[in-house]
Structures are given as structure tokens and as C-alpha cells.
Design a protein around this motif. Structure first.
Motif, PDB file in Angstrom:
ATOM      1  N   ASP A  50       1.949 -53.307  18.090  1.00 59.33           N
ATOM      2  CA  ASP A  50       2.727 -54.018  19.102  1.00 59.33           C
ATOM      3  C   ASP A  50       1.926 -55.166  19.712  1.00 59.33           C
ATOM      4  O   ASP A  50       2.460 -56.264  19.907  1.00 59.33           O
ATOM      5  CB  ASP A  50       3.194 -53.065  20.197  1.00 59.33           C
ATOM      6  CG  ASP A  50       4.221 -52.062  19.709  1.00 59.33           C
ATOM      7  OD1 ASP A  50       4.771 -52.243  18.608  1.00 59.33           O
ATOM      8  OD2 ASP A  50       4.464 -51.076  20.445  1.00 59.33           O
ATOM      9  N   THR A  59      14.405 -57.151  15.147  1.00 57.16           N
ATOM     10  CA  THR A  59      14.061 -56.125  14.156  1.00 57.16           C
ATOM     11  C   THR A  59      12.697 -55.481  14.410  1.00 57.16           C
ATOM     12  O   THR A  59      12.082 -54.949  13.492  1.00 57.16           O
ATOM     13  CB  THR A  59      14.104 -56.698  12.721  1.00 57.16           C
ATOM     14  OG1 THR A  59      13.092 -57.706  12.594  1.00 57.16           O
ATOM     15  CG2 THR A  59      15.465 -57.263  12.391  1.00 57.16           C
ATOM     16  N   TYR A  60      12.236 -55.497  15.628  1.00 53.99           N
ATOM     17  CA  TYR A  60      10.896 -54.995  15.955  1.00 53.99           C
ATOM     18  C   TYR A  60      10.638 -53.555  15.500  1.00 53.99           C
ATOM     19  O   TYR A  60       9.562 -53.274  14.973  1.00 53.99           O
ATOM     20  CB  TYR A  60      10.610 -55.161  17.445  1.00 53.99           C
ATOM     21  CG  TYR A  60      10.681 -56.592  17.906  1.00 53.99           C
ATOM     22  CD1 TYR A  60       9.754 -57.535  17.455  1.00 53.99           C
ATOM     23  CD2 TYR A  60      11.689 -57.018  18.756  1.00 53.99           C
ATOM     24  CE1 TYR A  60       9.823 -58.863  17.858  1.00 53.99           C
ATOM     25  CE2 TYR A  60      11.765 -58.347  19.169  1.00 53.99           C
ATOM     26  CZ  TYR A  60      10.828 -59.261  18.716  1.00 53.99           C
ATOM     27  OH  TYR A  60      10.898 -60.566  19.110  1.00 53.99           O
ATOM     28  N   PRO A  61      11.589 -52.624  15.660  1.00 58.01           N
ATOM     29  CA  PRO A  61      11.319 -51.263  15.159  1.00 58.01           C
ATOM     30  C   PRO A  61      11.105 -51.226  13.644  1.00 58.01           C
ATOM     31  O   PRO A  61      10.238 -50.500  13.151  1.00 58.01           O
ATOM     32  CB  PRO A  61      12.565 -50.467  15.562  1.00 58.01           C
ATOM     33  CG  PRO A  61      13.106 -51.206  16.745  1.00 58.01           C
ATOM     34  CD  PRO A  61      12.838 -52.665  16.439  1.00 58.01           C
ATOM     35  N   ARG A  62      11.852 -52.032  12.896  1.00 58.01           N
ATOM     36  CA  ARG A  62      11.663 -52.068  11.441  1.00 58.01           C
ATOM     37  C   ARG A  62      10.367 -52.780  11.065  1.00 58.01           C
ATOM     38  O   ARG A  62       9.727 -52.426  10.075  1.00 58.01           O
ATOM     39  CB  ARG A  62      12.868 -52.716  10.764  1.00 58.01           C
ATOM     40  CG  ARG A  62      14.064 -51.749  10.740  1.00 58.01           C
ATOM     41  CD  ARG A  62      15.171 -52.287   9.904  1.00 58.01           C
ATOM     42  NE  ARG A  62      15.963 -53.186  10.745  1.00 58.01           N
ATOM     43  CZ  ARG A  62      16.912 -53.979  10.306  1.00 58.01           C
ATOM     44  NH1 ARG A  62      17.196 -54.044   9.025  1.00 58.01           N
ATOM     45  NH2 ARG A  62      17.579 -54.730  11.128  1.00 58.01           N
ATOM     46  N   ARG A  87       7.595 -52.696  12.849  1.00 54.71           N
ATOM     47  CA  ARG A  87       6.545 -51.687  13.071  1.00 54.71           C
ATOM     48  C   ARG A  87       6.561 -50.656  11.950  1.00 54.71           C
ATOM     49  O   ARG A  87       5.508 -50.271  11.433  1.00 54.71           O
ATOM     50  CB  ARG A  87       6.727 -51.004  14.423  1.00 54.71           C
ATOM     51  CG  ARG A  87       5.546 -50.070  14.717  1.00 54.71           C
ATOM     52  CD  ARG A  87       5.670 -49.242  15.977  1.00 54.71           C
ATOM     53  NE  ARG A  87       5.993 -50.006  17.156  1.00 54.71           N
ATOM     54  CZ  ARG A  87       7.035 -49.734  17.947  1.00 54.71           C
ATOM     55  NH1 ARG A  87       7.844 -48.732  17.677  1.00 54.71           N
ATOM     56  NH2 ARG A  87       7.247 -50.456  19.020  1.00 54.71           N
ATOM     57  N   ALA A  88       7.734 -50.214  11.541  1.00 57.87           N
ATOM     58  CA  ALA A  88       7.829 -49.221  10.458  1.00 57.87           C
ATOM     59  C   ALA A  88       7.273 -49.777   9.147  1.00 57.87           C
ATOM     60  O   ALA A  88       6.587 -49.069   8.400  1.00 57.87           O
ATOM     61  CB  ALA A  88       9.276 -48.777  10.274  1.00 57.87           C
ATOM     62  N   ASP A 103       0.462 -47.603  16.847  1.00 57.41           N
ATOM     63  CA  ASP A 103       1.654 -48.346  17.262  1.00 57.41           C
ATOM     64  C   ASP A 103       1.308 -49.360  18.348  1.00 57.41           C
ATOM     65  O   ASP A 103       1.824 -50.476  18.346  1.00 57.41           O
ATOM     66  CB  ASP A 103       2.748 -47.403  17.752  1.00 57.41           C
ATOM     67  CG  ASP A 103       3.479 -46.717  16.615  1.00 57.41           C
ATOM     68  OD1 ASP A 103       3.271 -47.088  15.443  1.00 57.41           O
ATOM     69  OD2 ASP A 103       4.268 -45.794  16.903  1.00 57.41           O
TER      70      ASP A 103
END
Length: 152
Positions: free
Chosen positions: A123, A135-138, A140-141, A119
Motif C-alpha cells: 500500500d 482496482t486497488y484490491p486487485r 494488491r492481490a 500489505d
């Protein structure tokens, strides 16, 4: 001067000071590479130049002789999307979508260099690509999903 874009050889007459972004959009008719800021800070214009992610607004036509360029149009197809493109769709990353071609190109370059990033590596690699929708969490996912798909 000649260079390859998405596997096709091109040798147009160009002003050597024209940014690659305008070569792609205006000369070659490839609108997937977006204009965001024009100073290399947002990442919307990210493409691959000789296998490396670069900001097309910061590369000059005069430096393209012999170059191999891949844009979002050349990364995959609707019938055979690149693993990152497939993961983007499956994870439903995009909201407005404006930054997404640059995000996808940066992520594809990351995975080419680091097939199973942490991660923190994701990042760091994606930190220069801005998303006004957050939409950074998506993102990364989707990168994790693409990396997992490539492993399997």
C-alpha cells in the motif's frame, strides 16, 4: 549524450529540458508510458531509471546521459511476461487500463527491492499510483501473487 532504453543504446539530439516522458513517446515511439497529470502525482508515466521507479514526466533529458531506462515495453514479452505482468493478467486487474503500465512498473520496482512485501508495504509503495477505476484490491492481490510466484 547517450542512454539505454530497454537494452538498446540511443543518442538522439534532445532539448535538455524535454521530459523523459516525451523522449519515450515522441522521439523513441514507445507509447506504453502514459501521460496522466504531468506533475508526477498520478504515476501513469512510471518507468525504471537505473533500477528505480521514477515519474518520466519529472525527469529531464539533460539528466539521462549514461542512464539505463526500462519501460513497460521492456519489462517482459507476450511469450515471457514479467511475473508482475503475468499476475496482472491472472488476477484480471485492469479495467480501463490507462494507469496499468505505471502500476506494473511501480510494482516491479517494489518486488525488486522487497521480494515478499506486507500489505502495508504494498500500500505504501503503490500509494502514489492512482487508478481511476479503483482496482486497488486487485492490484494488491496481483502483487502478492507475483511475490509468491517468485518465491516458489
Amino acid at each position: 549524450m547517450s542512454f539505454t532504453v530497454n537494452g538498446a543504446l540511443h543518442d538522439p539530439e534532445l532539448d535538455p529540458d524535454m521530459p523523459l516522458l516525451w523522449v519515450l513517446r515522441e522521439v523513441l515511439g514507445l507509447p506504453g508510458t502514459k501521460y496522466g497529470c504531468g506533475i508526477g502525482a498520478c504515476g501513469a508515466c512510471t518507468v525504471h531509471l537505473n533500477g528505480e521507479a521514477v515519474r518520466a514526466c519529472q525527469v529531464l533529458a539533460g539528466d539521462l546521459d549514461g542512464a539505463e531506462i526500462v519501460t513497460i515495453e521492456g519489462l517482459g514479452t507476450p511469450e515471457a511476461p514479467h511475473p508482475v505482468q503475468a499476475a496482472w493478467i491472472e488476477t484480471q486487474v485492469a479495467q480501463c487500463g490507462y494507469c496499468q503500465s505505471g502500476q506494473i512498473m511501480q510494482a516491479a520496482a517494489l518486488l525488486a527491492a522487497t521480494p515478499a512485501p506486507t500489505d502495508a508495504e504494498i500500500d505504501e509503495a503503490m500509494s502514489g499510483n492512482l487508478c481511476r477505476c479503483g482496482t486497488y484490491p486487485r492490484i494488491r492481490a496481483a502483487i502478492r501473487r507475483a511475490a509468491h510466484t517468485a518465491e516458489g
